[in-house]
Design a protein around this motif. Structure first.
Motif, short mmCIF file in Angstrom:
data_model
loop_
_atom_site.label_atom_id
_atom_site.label_comp_id
_atom_site.label_asym_id
_atom_site.label_seq_id
_atom_site.Cartn_x
_atom_site.Cartn_y
_atom_site.Cartn_z
N MET A 1 0.97 -1.49 0.30
CA MET A 1 0.49 -0.07 0.09
C MET A 1 0.99 1.46 -0.26
O MET A 1 0.47 2.16 -0.94
CB MET A 1 -0.83 -0.42 1.77
N SER A 2 1.72 1.12 0.62
CA SER A 2 3.40 2.10 0.67
C SER A 2 3.27 2.94 -0.84
O SER A 2 3.43 3.75 -0.94
CB SER A 2 3.91 1.82 1.54
N TYR A 3 4.22 1.77 -1.45
CA TYR A 3 4.54 1.81 -2.76
C TYR A 3 3.33 2.39 -3.34
O TYR A 3 3.68 3.07 -4.46
CB TYR A 3 4.99 0.74 -2.90
N MET A 4 2.07 1.60 -3.34
CA MET A 4 0.83 2.29 -3.98
C MET A 4 0.51 3.68 -3.99
O MET A 4 0.01 4.59 -4.74
CB MET A 4 0.01 1.19 -4.05
N ALA A 5 0.39 4.44 -3.35
CA ALA A 5 0.66 5.16 -2.31
C ALA A 5 1.26 5.96 -2.84
O ALA A 5 1.54 7.96 -3.23
CB ALA A 5 0.09 6.12 -0.58
#
Length: 184
Positions: free
Chosen positions: A44-48
């Protein structure tokens, strides 16, 4: 004839952006023992933060059969694209999908005016190392005990210069191995 149809069906895929809902559909890819699997919060951090670096490959049925995630980081002539994870499910390997995903990440890194793209790969993963070398990557250095396990395993830090690195300084190999905590 059957083999020809098999090859066509296997290669009929599309590259698209990875979304949150895809985290529920990529288990077939992550079940591979050579694929590092992370916590959902990590994905999720990478997608954000770096959505442009997170892409998936879907087959004609809409199943995720591969993905790449990465980021841009560093400063000055250390500004670079980084491949955090690249994996293709075994059934879809040797069709050029990993190359397609790498090309995409390199294009994004080039657009961001990075000096190089780097990645880490297990020293024992000769198939992946060979593929990366065929794409123009070199072994920059060895990272001792990078992968935990029984026993721990060293990694190669592999790099490919981008057009911003006119003198190719970022890909001059280092002879001295480093520990994970010493990676700059």
């Amino acid at each position: 004839w059957r083999e020809e149809v098999y090859t066509v069906k296997r290669t009929m895929t599309s590259l698209t952006s990875f979304h949150c809902k895809d985290l529920l559909k990529f288990n077939l890819v992550n079940f591979d023992p050579l694929t590092e699997t992370y916590a959902l919060s990590f994905y999720m951090s990478y997608m954000a933060h770096w959505p442009e670096y997170f892409q998936k490959v879907e087959n004609v049925s809409g199943n995720c059969v591969g993905y790449i995630m990465g980021k841009a980081e560093g400063n000055g002539d250390n500004w670079h694209g980084h491949v955090t994870a690249l994996s293709v499910t075994p059934y879809y390997r040797r069709c050029g999908l990993a190359r397609k995903l790498m090309k995409y990440l390199e294009d994004v890194s080039e657009a961001k005016k990075t000096y190089f793209v780097d990645l880490f790969v297990r020293k024992s993963n000769n198939v992946a190392i060979s593929m990366y070398e065929s794409l123009g990557y070199i072994v920059y250095r060895t990272v001792l005990d990078y992968y935990s396990g029984d026993p721990d395993e060293d990694a190669y830090d592999m790099r490919k210069a981008m057009s911003m690195d006119v003198e190719k300084k970022s890909v001059i190999p280092r002879d001295q191995p480093v520990r994970p905590e010493d990676i700059d």
